[in-house]
Design a protein around this motif. Structure first.
Motif, PDB file in Angstrom:
ATOM      1  N   LYS A 241      37.271  35.329  69.681  1.00  0.00           N
ATOM      2  CA  LYS A 241      38.450  35.476  70.556  1.00  0.00           C
ATOM      3  C   LYS A 241      38.082  35.263  72.019  1.00  0.00           C
ATOM      4  O   LYS A 241      38.843  34.668  72.793  1.00  0.00           O
ATOM      5  N   TYR A 267      43.764  30.452  66.280  1.00  0.00           N
ATOM      6  CA  TYR A 267      44.365  31.763  66.557  1.00  0.00           C
ATOM      7  C   TYR A 267      45.034  32.345  65.323  1.00  0.00           C
ATOM      8  O   TYR A 267      45.007  33.560  65.090  1.00  0.00           O
ATOM      9  N   PHE A 271      43.998  36.070  64.012  1.00  0.00           N
ATOM     10  CA  PHE A 271      44.916  37.211  63.933  1.00  0.00           C
ATOM     11  C   PHE A 271      45.176  37.638  62.497  1.00  0.00           C
ATOM     12  O   PHE A 271      45.450  38.812  62.231  1.00  0.00           O
ATOM     13  N   ASP A 276      46.852  41.267  62.536  1.00  0.00           N
ATOM     14  CA  ASP A 276      47.877  41.269  63.576  1.00  0.00           C
ATOM     15  C   ASP A 276      48.876  40.162  63.206  1.00  0.00           C
ATOM     16  O   ASP A 276      48.824  39.049  63.723  1.00  0.00           O
ATOM     17  N   GLU A 278      52.076  39.716  63.658  1.00  0.00           N
ATOM     18  CA  GLU A 278      53.080  39.239  64.613  1.00  0.00           C
ATOM     19  C   GLU A 278      52.530  38.050  65.409  1.00  0.00           C
ATOM     20  O   GLU A 278      53.184  37.008  65.514  1.00  0.00           O
ATOM     21  N   ASN A 279      51.340  38.231  65.989  1.00  0.00           N
ATOM     22  CA  ASN A 279      50.727  37.130  66.738  1.00  0.00           C
ATOM     23  C   ASN A 279      50.356  35.964  65.826  1.00  0.00           C
ATOM     24  O   ASN A 279      50.461  34.795  66.200  1.00  0.00           O
ATOM     25  N   LYS A 282      53.448  34.000  65.277  1.00  0.00           N
ATOM     26  CA  LYS A 282      53.845  33.246  66.477  1.00  0.00           C
ATOM     27  C   LYS A 282      53.054  31.933  66.581  1.00  0.00           C
ATOM     28  O   LYS A 282      53.630  30.856  66.766  1.00  0.00           O
ATOM     29  N   TYR A 283      51.720  32.011  66.410  1.00  0.00           N
ATOM     30  CA  TYR A 283      50.910  30.798  66.522  1.00  0.00           C
ATOM     31  C   TYR A 283      51.111  29.859  65.337  1.00  0.00           C
ATOM     32  O   TYR A 283      51.009  28.634  65.476  1.00  0.00           O
TER      33      TYR A 283
END
Length: 704
Positions: A241, A267, A271, A276, A278-279, A282-283
């Motif tokens: 990261k 990413y 994640f 994670d 949610e992230n 999104k990606y």
């Protein structure tokens, strides 16, 4: 892991340039205008040199642009090459050949790129020019072999290019980027070859030389590659990261959207590992949008799969299923494209190998011509030496005549010396007699030695005969052991038939009778509570009947007896996909069924016993997947090679760090050993389990 490295390789190759900015297209147009002006002038050496100078300048600028400029670059490279031949300018000929290989590489014409690069090397050797850019030839070889997946050859040429560049006393920013390119391709190749430590050192040197070039975009790409190494090779999420964030910051600073898009997939994986979601979602959505805009089906398929897995982890089952359906719909077209690419890759490798052979033959012919000239030179040299010797002999003859007189004078002296020699001769005769006695003694000693050697030889022959008898007995014991194992497996097969028959005829009939008896009851007259119990009993009886039928069928399937191994496996996979949550895939390309119950492999036919062994092995491995793996996807593949039949079974389950051999695996080992085969099991935590079985085709288990 290869998927992410391939994405980064694509972006990195596109953006390598001598400066941080793209070449000036205005400069190309200005050079073209100057060529028009020179074209109307009188042909002179100066004007020809100026024309080649501007052609070289145009080619250099086109080589720094994207792949779409390759055709234009080839056009001007051809002009430069023809002009340099007419002008007999070896320097510009070499530069034109360099541009040819560069543009062919951009167009993915690897065969032509290799041929041109070989011609460049040949030109360097023929002209005896001090080739300062020999590292470019090695780099180009490395790029070509990397693109055709010959990673060992690629690394050998890239190491040579690195050696040339590092030896230079001073490196310009452009050379720093070229050296970074060498380290990057070598690092990716070592990563694919499994040499992770070497790959990591290469990626660190990529960052170092990109920083020395002061090119922020290339520094960002280098850090993204380093992040992917930590993520996939070392599973170090924190370090990964850190590098991804540094790369993203540099891309944002330069407003380079294509570079930011190259980080989406990385990413998503990061994640997902951190849970994670949610992230990660999104990606993944950004990744999907970018793949649609760029019409990249491979990245689009991965984005759909990632979104399906993320929504499944978030318990959004319906959304996950929609993404999964889209991914499945896209998978077939990707697989078709992959098959076409594989065929193209095979043709490219064949062309490249043919070209290498031709180049070696030409080099051998050239060497033979050189050897012939060398021999002619040696013959001429020998003739000259003979003439010199003849002249020397004449002078020696004159000297001999002069010395003849001296010899006559010395004759008297020799006569006196003769008496002395006779005395010395007598003394020598005495010594000879002494030596003769010693020789007789040595002959006797040699006879004794020969006798000892004969005894030792006899003992050796006896030992060899005894060893042969022992090997024969060992072979008989091994054959006996194999017969015992076959008898044990035959007994297991007979017992399976008996158990299957008992389950079907006895327990199956009994459960059917219970089900009929339950149907005779009038459930409408029962209280509500009893009606629920009655319904549950009916469902349990139905499930028991279904399980008994499934177990009985798997123990001795009717399809195996009637239609053979392929149909039996297909029916079993259909039942598993209908009744279990795991998606099973079967590939029987290595098998060819006939309807006599036997399996044909080219001109070789697999007998019923071996087909039953293979079916039992598949059944036991599937049973282990259902019980222990926790997988969502499993595949079974048959493949026929020249001398073996290969079976591959893999799943994407949780894997096993240390697995013990239960009764099932011991049964699999026994059946494989009975067929003279080899069993290999590979399992890692989080990476599923892979089983590979290889059975020799030329063996008693097969009949011609």
């Amino acid at each position: 892991m290869k998927k992410f490295l391939s994405l980064l390789v694509l972006y990195f190759i596109i953006n390598i340039s001598s400066k941080a900015q793209l070449p000036n297209l205005v400069e190309i147009e200005q050079s073209k205008q100057r060529l028009k002006e020179i074209g109307v002038l009188k042909v002179t050496v100066v004007n020809d040199t100026l024309e080649m100078f501007y052609l070289n300048k145009i080619c250099k600028n086109y080589s720094l642009l994207s792949r779409t400029s390759a055709d234009s670059g080839l056009h001007y490279a051809e002009k430069l090459y023809q002009k340099s031949i007419i002008s007999k300018n070896n320097v510009y000929q070499l530069r034109a050949l360099f541009y040819f290989s560069n543009f062919y590489l951009k167009k993915n014409l690897y065969t032509k790129a290799l041929e041109t690069n070989l011609n460049t090397l040949k030109k360097c050797e023929e002209t005896n020019i001090e080739c300062d850019d020999i590292w470019k030839i090695n780099l180009r070889f490395g790029q070509i072999y990397y693109n055709i997946k010959e990673y060992e050859k690629a690394t050998s040429y890239l190491e040579k290019a690195i050696e040339y560049l590092v030896a230079k006393p001073k490196l310009t920013p452009d050379l720093h980027l070229q050296l970074a390119e060498c380290y990057r391709i070598a690092g990716v190749s070592y990563q694919i070859l499994g040499r992770k430590g070497t790959a990591k050192n290469m990626f660190l040197k990529v960052i170092k030389h990109c920083e020395l070039s002061e090119n922020d975009i290339q520094i960002a790409f280098a850090k993204s590659i380093m992040g992917d190494h930590y993520l996939h090779a070392e599973r170090n999420i924190a370090e990964a990261k850190k590098y991804f964030d540094e790369a993203d910051s540099l891309f944002t600073k330069k407003n380079y959207l294509q570079g930011k898009a190259s980080l989406y997939s990385s990413y998503v994986t990061l994640f997902k590992l951190k849970k994670d979601y949610e992230n990660a979602e999104k990606y993944a959505e950004l990744m999907l949008e970018n793949s649609i805009n760029s019409q990249n089906n491979t990245v689009r398929f991965q984005a759909l799969v990632d979104l399906s897995e993320i929504n499944e982890s978030k318990n959004n089952t319906e959304v996950a299923f929609e993404y999964y359906k889209k991914a499945i719909a896209l998978r077939d077209s990707i697989q078709k494209e992959q098959r076409i690419n594989d065929l193209t890759e095979i043709q490219r490798r064949y062309d490249i190998e043919k070209m290498q052979i031709r180049y070696e033959n030409e080099k051998l012919i050239q060497q033979k011509g050189t050897d012939f000239l060398q021999k002619q030179y040696e013959i001429t040299k020998l003739r000259s030496e003979k003439l010199a010797q003849d002249f020397s002999l004449e002078s020696i003859s004159r000297k001999l005549e002069n010395e003849h007189a001296l010899a006559t004078q010395q004759a008297l002296k020799i006569e006196s010396d003769k008496q002395k020699n006779e005395q010395e001769k007598l003394a020598k005769q005495l010594k000879v007699n002494d030596l003769s006695n010693k020789l007789t003694l040595e002959n006797q000693q040699q006879k004794s030695l020969l006798l000892v050697i004969g005894l030792i030889t006899l003992l050796g022959v006896s030992a060899i005969a005894y060893s042969f008898i022992l090997r024969k007995k060992n072979k008989e014991l091994l054959n006996k052991n194999h017969e015992i194992q076959e008898a044990l497996l035959k007994g297991q097969t007979i017992e399976r038939k008996r158990v299957a028959s008992a389950l079907h005829d006895n327990i199956g009939s009994l459960l059917s009778a219970v089900r009929v008896s339950l149907l005779t009851l009038n459930s409408g007259k029962l209280p509500n509570h009893d009606q629920k119990i009655y319904t549950q009993i009916q469902e349990m009886v139905e499930n028991a009947c279904r399980e008994v039928r499934l177990i009985s069928h798997n123990l001795l399937p009717e399809e195996l007896e009637k239609y053979g191994l392929e149909v039996a496996l297909q029916k079993m996979i259909e039942r598993l996909n209908f009744s279990t949550p795991i998606e099973f895939t079967l590939n029987t390309k290595g098998l060819k069924e006939n309807f006599s119950g036997e399996t044909a492999l080219g001109d070789i036919t697999l007998d019923r016993k071996t087909a039953f062994h293979l079916y039992s092995i598949c059944l036991e491995l599937i049973n282990n997947i259902l019980k222990h793996s926790g997988a969502t996807d499993a595949a079974m593949t048959f493949r026929k090679n020249e001398k073996t039949l290969e079976l591959f079974v893999r799943d994407n389950g949780k894997g096993l760090q240390n697995y013990s051999k239960g009764q099932g695996l011991m049964s699999v080992e026994d059946r494989v050993e009975a067929m003279r085969g080899v069993l290999e099991i590979e399992s890692k935590i989080g990476e599923g389990t892979r089983t590979h079985i290889s059975i020799p085709i030329i063996q008693p288990a097969y009949a011609a």
